[in-house]
Design an enzyme around this catalytic site. Structure first.
Site, PDB file in Angstrom:
ATOM      1  N   THR A 136      -7.347   2.070   4.135  1.00 57.57           N
ATOM      2  CA  THR A 136      -6.087   1.843   3.432  1.00 57.57           C
ATOM      3  C   THR A 136      -6.033   0.404   2.917  1.00 57.57           C
ATOM      4  O   THR A 136      -6.423  -0.540   3.605  1.00 57.57           O
ATOM      5  CB  THR A 136      -4.880   2.145   4.334  1.00 57.57           C
ATOM      6  OG1 THR A 136      -4.941   1.329   5.510  1.00 57.57           O
ATOM      7  CG2 THR A 136      -4.890   3.611   4.761  1.00 57.57           C
TER       8      THR A 136
ATOM      9  N   GLY B 131      -3.170  -1.138   1.340  1.00 57.73           N
ATOM     10  CA  GLY B 131      -1.818  -1.593   1.035  1.00 57.73           C
ATOM     11  C   GLY B 131      -1.365  -1.095  -0.323  1.00 57.73           C
ATOM     12  O   GLY B 131      -1.552   0.082  -0.683  1.00 57.73           O
ATOM     13  N   SER B 132      -0.808  -1.984  -1.118  1.00 59.95           N
ATOM     14  CA  SER B 132      -0.261  -1.591  -2.420  1.00 59.95           C
ATOM     15  C   SER B 132      -1.343  -1.167  -3.412  1.00 59.95           C
ATOM     16  O   SER B 132      -1.043  -0.574  -4.450  1.00 59.95           O
ATOM     17  CB  SER B 132       0.547  -2.748  -3.016  1.00 59.95           C
ATOM     18  OG  SER B 132      -0.279  -3.885  -3.211  1.00 59.95           O
TER      19      SER B 132
ATOM     20  N   ALA C 290       6.299   0.766   8.353  1.00 55.44           N
ATOM     21  CA  ALA C 290       5.679   2.021   8.805  1.00 55.44           C
ATOM     22  C   ALA C 290       4.881   2.712   7.708  1.00 55.44           C
ATOM     23  O   ALA C 290       4.569   3.898   7.832  1.00 55.44           O
ATOM     24  CB  ALA C 290       6.756   2.962   9.330  1.00 55.44           C
ATOM     25  N   ALA C 291       4.516   1.990   6.667  1.00 56.58           N
ATOM     26  CA  ALA C 291       3.820   2.631   5.545  1.00 56.58           C
ATOM     27  C   ALA C 291       2.537   3.317   5.998  1.00 56.58           C
ATOM     28  O   ALA C 291       2.251   4.456   5.609  1.00 56.58           O
ATOM     29  CB  ALA C 291       3.524   1.605   4.460  1.00 56.58           C
ATOM     30  N   GLY C 292       1.752   2.632   6.827  1.00 62.76           N
ATOM     31  CA  GLY C 292       0.507   3.228   7.312  1.00 62.76           C
ATOM     32  C   GLY C 292       0.754   4.446   8.178  1.00 62.76           C
ATOM     33  O   GLY C 292       0.003   5.428   8.121  1.00 62.76           O
ATOM     34  N   ASP C 293       1.812   4.402   8.974  1.00 61.91           N
ATOM     35  CA  ASP C 293       2.135   5.540   9.833  1.00 61.91           C
ATOM     36  C   ASP C 293       2.589   6.742   9.017  1.00 61.91           C
ATOM     37  O   ASP C 293       2.209   7.878   9.303  1.00 61.91           O
ATOM     38  CB  ASP C 293       3.219   5.154  10.842  1.00 61.91           C
ATOM     39  CG  ASP C 293       2.755   4.065  11.788  1.00 61.91           C
ATOM     40  OD1 ASP C 293       1.536   3.961  12.028  1.00 61.91           O
ATOM     41  OD2 ASP C 293       3.611   3.309  12.288  1.00 61.91           O
TER      42      ASP C 293
ATOM     43  N   GLY D 209       7.179   2.879  16.968  1.00 60.52           N
ATOM     44  CA  GLY D 209       5.934   3.186  17.673  1.00 60.52           C
ATOM     45  C   GLY D 209       5.042   3.999  16.767  1.00 60.52           C
ATOM     46  O   GLY D 209       5.489   4.954  16.127  1.00 60.52           O
TER      47      GLY D 209
END
Length: 304
Positions: free
Chosen positions: A219, A221-222, A248-251, A40
């Protein structure tokens, strides 16, 4: 007294299957590893901030079921203030079905459940007391997000909106925001600008400024992030790592960003800190389980 960071958002249980490639419509793919992890967007961001040392107060709603009870215990284990996590009388806890391919990309379908039962009445006034910064996302009802943003503005709490999942937002969500952190897809939906170059990134940021947003992070991404603020405008690269799961990279980025800003770092400093935390997270499977601790952040990049 040290101020808390307030995160208002969703709590899910993620059911993850790893596979070589995503199935096409009607296709059955034999996957590999199955994992069941707490997730979540709100909960992921809360755990990410807490592991990096923030004093986190989390507002969410779960169901009266095993998933909700496990989530609550997990938050307590992470040292998160759970006084404002409530329980829905009618809806089950949220669940996300996630497929991860061999390149670490993911596809996600969410059954929101109790997350969509989080109402303003569930968030008492004392939830906003002694709060330095707040962070919200869009996996709870839009009217609750709008209400909370207004409440934070009234109490002069600097607020970050992570506008995910993607949806169109009017100026009622944007005017007065300290910071917004959309990805490329979310940016295009909100601004109407497809961000394909620095010129289009600037154009999208300008649209958001005109809607009353004070600072913008898009954002990428890579490729890192695009930051537009009074003190710094440009792309900040993310460290190069071997990604296995970007779930969950953004989170993690948003949770780390909140922690760094609450500590008094500049937007540029906080963005670089958050990019490093997110880079570590994509080298691991899972959502909350991928969030690094402060000591890991220091040791992972000790060669820099």
């Amino acid at each position: 007294m040290r101020q808390s960071v307030l995160i208002i958002g969703s709590s899910n249980t993620d059911m993850v299957v790893k596979t070589e490639h995503f199935p096409k419509p009607g296709e059955t793919v034999l996957g590999g590893t199955f994992l069941m992890n707490p997730g979540g967007k709100g909960a992921n961001q809360a755990v990410a901030a807490a592991r990096l040392g923030a004093d986190v107060r989390f507002v969410a709603k779960t169901g009266n079921d095993i998933f909700g009870k496990q989530a609550l215990e997990g938050f307590k284990d992470e040292g998160i203030d759970t006084r404002f996590v409530s329980e829905s009388a009618t809806l089950a806890s949220g669940v996300a079905l996630i497929t991860v391919n061999a390149q670490g990309q993911n596809e996600i379908v969410v059954a929101s459940g109790a997350n969509m039962d989080l109402q303003p009445v569930d968030i008492p006034d004392n939830a906003f007391e002694n709060v330095g910064m707040a962070l919200l996302q869009l996996e709870i009802p839009a009217e609750t997000v709008r209400w909370a943003l207004t409440k934070c503005a009234e109490k002069q709490i600097r607020t970050v909106l992570n506008p995910a999942p993607a949806m169109q937002l009017d100026s009622g969500f944007l005017n007065g925001l300290y910071l917004i952190t959309p990805n490329e897809t979310e940016t295009e939906l909100i601004t109407g600008v497809a961000v394909e170059s620095e010129e289009t990134l600037r154009k999208a940021a300008q649209y958001l400024f005109e809607q009353g947003v004070q600072n913008v992070i898009i954002t990428l991404g890579s490729k890192g992030i695009y930051l537009a603020s009074d003190s710094f405008t440009g792309i900040i690269a993310t460290p190069v790592v071997e990604a296995v799961d970007s779930t969950a990279a953004g989170d993690v980025f948003n949770g780390a960003l909140l922690k760094a800003l609450a500590d008094g770092q500049s937007l540029e400093q906080a963005s670089r800190f958050a990019c490093r935390a997110a880079a570590i997270s994509v080298t691991r499977m899972g959502a909350q389980s991928s969030a690094p601790y402060q000591h890991e952040l220091e040791s992972f990049f000790k060669h820099d």
